[in-house]
Write an enzyme that holds these catalytic residues in place. Structure first.
Site, mmCIF file in Angstrom:
data_model
loop_
_atom_site.group_PDB
_atom_site.id
_atom_site.type_symbol
_atom_site.label_atom_id
_atom_site.label_comp_id
_atom_site.label_asym_id
_atom_site.label_seq_id
_atom_site.Cartn_x
_atom_site.Cartn_y
_atom_site.Cartn_z
ATOM 1 N N ASN A 23 -8.840 3.496 -6.997
ATOM 2 C CA ASN A 23 -7.883 2.522 -6.476
ATOM 3 C C ASN A 23 -8.373 1.834 -5.205
ATOM 4 O O ASN A 23 -7.860 0.782 -4.845
ATOM 5 C CB ASN A 23 -6.513 3.187 -6.246
ATOM 6 C CG ASN A 23 -5.826 3.491 -7.567
ATOM 7 O OD1 ASN A 23 -6.263 3.037 -8.630
ATOM 8 N ND2 ASN A 23 -4.764 4.273 -7.513
ATOM 9 N N CYS A 116 3.821 -1.463 -18.516
ATOM 10 C CA CYS A 116 2.761 -0.523 -18.895
ATOM 11 C C CYS A 116 3.382 0.561 -19.751
ATOM 12 O O CYS A 116 4.576 0.518 -20.046
ATOM 13 C CB CYS A 116 2.028 0.018 -17.685
ATOM 14 S SG CYS A 116 2.880 1.306 -16.842
ATOM 15 N N ARG A 121 6.649 -2.772 -14.631
ATOM 16 C CA ARG A 121 6.014 -2.681 -13.311
ATOM 17 C C ARG A 121 5.928 -4.089 -12.744
ATOM 18 O O ARG A 121 4.983 -4.816 -12.982
ATOM 19 C CB ARG A 121 4.631 -2.019 -13.427
ATOM 20 C CG ARG A 121 4.760 -0.537 -13.729
ATOM 21 C CD ARG A 121 3.439 0.128 -13.873
ATOM 22 N NE ARG A 121 2.701 0.201 -12.637
ATOM 23 C CZ ARG A 121 1.476 0.739 -12.546
ATOM 24 N NH1 ARG A 121 0.891 1.221 -13.620
ATOM 25 N NH2 ARG A 121 0.856 0.788 -11.396
ATOM 26 N N PRO A 122 6.973 -4.460 -11.989
ATOM 27 C CA PRO A 122 7.073 -5.851 -11.532
ATOM 28 C C PRO A 122 6.019 -6.212 -10.488
ATOM 29 O O PRO A 122 5.425 -5.331 -9.859
ATOM 30 C CB PRO A 122 8.475 -5.913 -10.906
ATOM 31 C CG PRO A 122 8.795 -4.497 -10.536
ATOM 32 C CD PRO A 122 8.059 -3.611 -11.508
ATOM 33 N N VAL A 123 5.803 -7.519 -10.314
ATOM 34 C CA VAL A 123 4.901 -7.994 -9.244
ATOM 35 C C VAL A 123 5.631 -8.994 -8.337
ATOM 36 O O VAL A 123 5.011 -9.811 -7.681
ATOM 37 C CB VAL A 123 3.591 -8.612 -9.801
ATOM 38 C CG1 VAL A 123 2.685 -7.556 -10.380
ATOM 39 C CG2 VAL A 123 3.865 -9.707 -10.820
ATOM 40 N N LEU A 125 7.032 -8.630 -5.534
ATOM 41 C CA LEU A 125 6.709 -8.537 -4.096
ATOM 42 C C LEU A 125 5.397 -9.259 -3.773
ATOM 43 O O LEU A 125 5.260 -9.837 -2.692
ATOM 44 C CB LEU A 125 6.623 -7.073 -3.659
ATOM 45 C CG LEU A 125 7.905 -6.259 -3.831
ATOM 46 C CD1 LEU A 125 7.650 -4.790 -3.523
ATOM 47 C CD2 LEU A 125 9.018 -6.798 -2.927
HETATM 48 C C1 UD1 Z 1 -0.811 1.694 -7.260
HETATM 49 C C2 UD1 Z 1 -1.893 2.513 -7.919
HETATM 50 C C3 UD1 Z 1 -1.288 3.472 -8.929
HETATM 51 C C4 UD1 Z 1 -0.196 4.312 -8.281
HETATM 52 C C5 UD1 Z 1 0.817 3.430 -7.546
HETATM 53 C C6 UD1 Z 1 1.821 4.224 -6.751
HETATM 54 C C7 UD1 Z 1 -3.780 0.996 -7.868
HETATM 55 C C8 UD1 Z 1 -4.723 0.147 -8.637
HETATM 56 N N1 UD1 Z 1 -2.823 1.599 -8.582
HETATM 57 O O1 UD1 Z 1 -0.194 0.909 -8.269
HETATM 58 O O2 UD1 Z 1 -2.326 4.315 -9.415
HETATM 59 O O3 UD1 Z 1 0.492 5.036 -9.277
HETATM 60 O O4 UD1 Z 1 0.120 2.553 -6.625
HETATM 61 O O5 UD1 Z 1 1.189 5.015 -5.807
HETATM 62 O O6 UD1 Z 1 -3.918 1.161 -6.678
HETATM 63 N N2 UD1 Z 1 7.189 -2.585 -7.136
HETATM 64 C C9 UD1 Z 1 8.130 -3.595 -7.184
HETATM 65 N N3 UD1 Z 1 7.690 -4.891 -7.089
HETATM 66 C C10 UD1 Z 1 6.387 -5.223 -6.916
HETATM 67 C C11 UD1 Z 1 5.423 -4.171 -6.863
HETATM 68 C C12 UD1 Z 1 5.861 -2.878 -6.965
HETATM 69 O O7 UD1 Z 1 9.315 -3.349 -7.329
HETATM 70 O O8 UD1 Z 1 6.059 -6.407 -6.827
HETATM 71 C C13 UD1 Z 1 7.617 -1.174 -7.233
HETATM 72 C C14 UD1 Z 1 7.058 -0.468 -8.473
HETATM 73 O O9 UD1 Z 1 7.830 -0.692 -9.626
HETATM 74 C C15 UD1 Z 1 7.050 0.983 -8.029
HETATM 75 C C16 UD1 Z 1 6.786 0.886 -6.525
HETATM 76 O O10 UD1 Z 1 7.051 -0.460 -6.166
HETATM 77 O O11 UD1 Z 1 8.323 1.574 -8.227
HETATM 78 C C17 UD1 Z 1 5.386 1.249 -6.124
HETATM 79 O O12 UD1 Z 1 4.454 0.522 -6.915
HETATM 80 P P1 UD1 Z 1 3.075 -0.001 -6.324
HETATM 81 O O13 UD1 Z 1 2.764 0.775 -5.079
HETATM 82 O O14 UD1 Z 1 3.106 -1.478 -6.228
HETATM 83 O O15 UD1 Z 1 2.047 0.412 -7.453
HETATM 84 P P2 UD1 Z 1 0.718 -0.325 -7.854
HETATM 85 O O16 UD1 Z 1 0.124 -1.022 -6.685
HETATM 86 O O17 UD1 Z 1 0.938 -1.111 -9.101
#
Ligand code: UD1
Length: 423
Positions: A23, A116, A121-123, A125
């Site tokens: 990561n 997934c 898994r939203p983006v 943010l």
């Molecule tokens: C990263 C890691 C993954 C790990 C996760 C949590 C990488 C490539 N992957 O994933 O292995 O399981 O951190 O430690 O580094 N969320 C929102 N909106 C957004 C983004 C996230 O609501 O725009 C939420 C997600 O649904 C989740 C939480 O935030 O509940 C944490 O997710 P996030 O830290 O963003 O995970 P990733 O970066 O995708």
């Protein structure tokens, strides 16, 4: 598609060397878009996700060369500012190109990753962050299109702590005009590593490793070399392997790790009754007679990582008693549970809580990988199970573990990869 065949019950001993962090690499590689030139990223793991990121960046004009664990990157000729669906669908971390493309080139056209295996898994943010920095962002046809002449510093407060959104906004903000503040920033070591790398490239960032980042935008960055941090999830997985299948009375050494990144896991392992000796870059673990039940609740760093939840459930399935494992990060991430139950575990899931009633033994069976960490938990259970376990669809493991079967075999496991058939 490959499968792993494990003849369980072999006692593990010896030393295992941990690779660089997946990561962290997946964030460092797109960061090279921010300044044209030559980079050397040492300790980059040889993983499928790293190869996928290389392929994606190659479509933009980057060139890669690997010598041992050093990945040389040439980003002097970036020609395309797009991440097509064919690449992004393979790996969600592809979204990491959004921030650097927008920050450096003022334009990015990036496919949305979608969900997934274990849920949405939203983006949002990531997108809100880019908008706060002054970008014009449109969502159409499954793509994000973001434009800006030059991004402008802003204050961003994340509702949820997100590793990916923090990394993306950080990469966008380093070249913005003025100061950006990110509050409730992710504190994960992989984001701290990205921050350190950006500083080497000439970025001005304070608060690295905390949840409050301040970024003073600069006009240009320059290439730099970097050594990737060790993979704390790989290290944690091998610690659990030692706890579940290690030879009683001997220490297994997990070498080349950063124990300070592992304390949530090592504390729980001690609670579960294993003996640990912690050095500067290693943890030695000595399994005792029985595993004690220990509850865990996943949380953001420095709490217990969601990426270790499945492995912990595998360990608890053989504990003397009942434990509860709660995932607060990904409420649906329990695809491994029915597969572990096929091996004789006694686990029920309600909401985001798994109740694990320890059993005396597991028995080998055919099980199916559904995602990376679920696959790891099945391997761990297979090491401890009596008889033969076949773990199908192991391509998930190749995404995030470098030669896991070779490393386990060196510790004495009877595990082999069978290739080339339809499993
Ligand atoms: C990263 C890691 C993954 C790990 C996760 C949590 C990488 C490539 N992957 O994933 O292995 O399981 O951190 O430690 O580094 N969320 C929102 N909106 C957004 C983004 C996230 O609501 O725009 C939420 C997600 O649904 C989740 C939480 O935030 O509940 C944490 O997710 P996030 O830290 O963003 O995970 P990733 O970066 O995708």
């Amino acid at each position: 598609m490959d499968k792993f065949v494990i003849n369980g019950g072999k006692e593990l001993s010896g030393t295992v060397r941990i690779s660089g962090a997946k990561n962290a690499s997946l964030a460092l590689m797109p960061a090279t878009l921010l300044a044209p030139g030559q980079y050397r990223l040492h300790n980059t793991p040889g993983l499928r996700d790293v190869a996928t990121m290389s392929r994606l960046l190659e479509t933009m004009g980057l060139r890669f060369r690997r010598e041992d664990n050093t990945l040389s990157v040439d980003s002097s000729d970036v020609r395309r500012y797009e991440a097509p669906y064919e690449h992004v669908k393979k790996m969600r971390a592809s979204i990491y190109v959004l921030g650097p493309l927008l920050g450096r080139y003022g334009y990015a056209h990036v496919s949305l990753p979608g969900g997934c295996a274990w849920g949405p898994r939203p983006v949002n943010l990531h997108i809100e962050g880019m908008r706060k920095l002054g970008a014009q962002v449109e969502l159409e046809g499954g793509y994000v299109t973001a434009k800006a002449k030059r991004l402008k510093g802003a204050r961003i407060v994340f509702d949820v702590s997100s590793v990916g959104a923090t990394g993306n906004v950080l990469m966008a903000a380093v070249l913005a005009e003025g100061t950006t503040v990110i509050d409730n920033a992710a504190m994960e070591p992989e984001i701290a590593a990205l921050g350190e790398f950006l500083v080497r490239m000439g970025a001005k960032i304070s608060g690295i490793g905390t949840n409050h980042l301040e970024i003073e935008g600069v006009d240009a960055l320059h290439p730099a070399d970097f050594t990737t941090i060790p993979d704390r999830i790989e290290a944690g997985t091998f610690l659990v392997a030692a706890a579940i299948a290690g030879k009683k009375g001997t220490a297994i050494r997990v070498q080349n790790c950063d124990p300070s990144h592992l304390s949530a896991v090592t504390t729980k392992l001690e609670d579960a009754g294993v003996m640990l000796r912690v050095g500067k870059d290693f943890v030695e673990i000595e399994p005792l007679k029985e595993i004690l039940p220990v509850n865990v609740t996943t949380s953001i760093y420095s709490g217990f990582p969601t990426d270790m939840q499945a492995q912990w459930i595998a360990l608890m399935s053989l504990a003397r008693g009942t434990s509860m494992v709660t995932d607060t990060i990904y409420a649906d991430r329990f695809m491994h549970v029915p597969e572990l139950n096929r091996l004789g575990a006694n686990i029920t899931v309600k909401g985001n809580v798994a109740t694990v009633v320890g059993v005396k033994k597991l028995a080998g069976a055919k099980v199916m990988s559904t995602d990376l960490r679920a696959s790891a938990s099945l391997i761990l259970a297979g090491l401890a199970a009596e008889g033969t376990t076949e773990v199908l669809r192991v391509y998930h493991l190749d995404r995030g573990y470098e030669r896991i079967e070779k490393k386990l075999a060196l510790l004495g496991a009877d595990i082999s990869r069978v290739s080339g058939e339809e499993f």
